[in-house]
Scaffold this active site. Structure first.
Site, PDB file in Angstrom:
ATOM      1  N   TYR A  70     -32.304 -52.753  -7.607  1.00  0.00           N
ATOM      2  CA  TYR A  70     -32.195 -51.639  -8.556  1.00  0.00           C
ATOM      3  C   TYR A  70     -31.738 -52.122  -9.926  1.00  0.00           C
ATOM      4  O   TYR A  70     -32.329 -51.770 -10.956  1.00  0.00           O
ATOM      5  CB  TYR A  70     -31.209 -50.621  -7.999  1.00  0.00           C
ATOM      6  CG  TYR A  70     -30.955 -49.434  -8.901  1.00  0.00           C
ATOM      7  CD1 TYR A  70     -31.936 -48.464  -9.088  1.00  0.00           C
ATOM      8  CD2 TYR A  70     -29.733 -49.262  -9.547  1.00  0.00           C
ATOM      9  CE1 TYR A  70     -31.707 -47.352  -9.899  1.00  0.00           C
ATOM     10  CE2 TYR A  70     -29.488 -48.163 -10.357  1.00  0.00           C
ATOM     11  CZ  TYR A  70     -30.479 -47.212 -10.526  1.00  0.00           C
ATOM     12  OH  TYR A  70     -30.243 -46.125 -11.336  1.00  0.00           O
ATOM     13  N   LYS A 119     -33.827 -51.916 -13.437  1.00  0.00           N
ATOM     14  CA  LYS A 119     -33.332 -51.131 -14.568  1.00  0.00           C
ATOM     15  C   LYS A 119     -33.066 -52.022 -15.785  1.00  0.00           C
ATOM     16  O   LYS A 119     -33.225 -51.566 -16.937  1.00  0.00           O
ATOM     17  CB  LYS A 119     -32.076 -50.362 -14.165  1.00  0.00           C
ATOM     18  CG  LYS A 119     -32.349 -49.197 -13.221  1.00  0.00           C
ATOM     19  CD  LYS A 119     -33.334 -48.186 -13.819  1.00  0.00           C
ATOM     20  CE  LYS A 119     -33.437 -46.926 -12.984  1.00  0.00           C
ATOM     21  NZ  LYS A 119     -34.426 -45.967 -13.539  1.00  0.00           N
TER      22      LYS A 119
END
Length: 273
Positions: free
Chosen positions: A167, A171
């Site tokens: 993640y 991002k």
């Protein structure tokens, strides 16, 4: 942008057309409604038609138009298709909000390359697919209205925390994609992003029912609370509207002041036998 009008006029996006992904609830829904409150017509998309219709009802109650496009936005053709849907319905595109994304935390040795690639696709490739499809339409209607792209990143894209290798990497890539796209698309289209902290959306619903976890999140946040979807929506409105006319290639940190993750996942150290 010079003149004697109210500073609040700069937050107006009257008669602009916006596309917001992941708009069925949470940050996406709050952003779609905020843009409508500021005067925009909005194309909203997510997987769940019932949720989208509720958001569309709020937009229409404000006197603005809403186009509901139920779709699986993990499919790149589907997310790119939102650009033509907006053009066909409204005849222009002024604002793109790349909100769809997300990846569950996972321990390092459980994060295989397929999971990493899926995270990158869902968080970065979707933003690129929609923006790339929207840009020709945005350039075709350069008539003085602001043109902007805003992507929703995460504070995990600028910080380190155990369990977030997929993640956080995705991002971080989305944040840098925003900087690079801003360079490619200047001066006609501004591109920015938001580093989001802990926000009480569906992803954190489980926290609300566990007082100890909620207290940990709040206690480790300098401002002493969990964020609300409207906190992020307000930041997006600033970046998307003429209020942010001199801002491009930037990531706005809307995270309550945190510098490190504010919830311990309890993942153990990796050690030898």
């Amino acid at each position: 942008m010079s003149g004697t009008g109210s500073i609040l006029d700069r937050f107006s996006v009257v008669d602009h057309v916006a596309i917001v992904t992941g708009a069925g609830r949470g940050i996406g829904a709050a952003t779609a409604v905020a843009l409508a409150e500021a005067g925009a017509d909005v194309v909203i998309s997510a997987r769940t038609p019932d949720q989208l219709e509720l958001v569309a009802g709020r937009i229409r109650a404000l006197g603005r138009r809403a186009l509901v496009v139920p779709a699986d936005l993990s499919e790149l053709d589907a997310v790119a298709g939102l650009a033509s849907a907006a053009q066909d319905e409204f005849g222009r595109i002024d604002i793109v909000v790349n909100n769809v994304g997300g990846t569950f935390p996972r321990a390092f040795l459980e994060t295989d390359t397929g999971f990493l690639e899926e995270s990158f696709r869902f968080n970065v490739a979707t933003a690129h697919a929609l923006t790339r499809a929207a840009v020709p339409h945005m350039l075709a209607s350069l008539d003085g209205r602001q043109k902007s792209v805003t992507s929703i990143s995460s504070m995990m894209g600028r910080s380190a925390g155990r369990g977030f290798v997929a993640y956080g990497t995705a991002k971080a890539a989305l944040a840098h994609w925003s900087r690079l796209a801003a360079t490619d698309l200047a001066p006609s289209i501004r591109v920015n992003g938001v580093f989001v902290g802990s926000v009480l959306t569906s992803a954190l619903e489980f926290v609300a029912g566990v007082p100890e976890m909620k207290a940990e999140l709040e206690g480790k946040t300098p401002l002493g609370r969990i964020g609300e979807a409207e906190d992020i929506a307000a930041a997006v409105l600033y970046l998307a509207s003429p209020a942010g006319a001199f801002v491009t290639g930037k990531l706005l940190e809307v995270d309550g002041g945190i510098q490190v993750p504010n919830l311990e996942l309890g993942l153990r150290d990796l050690t030898g036998p």
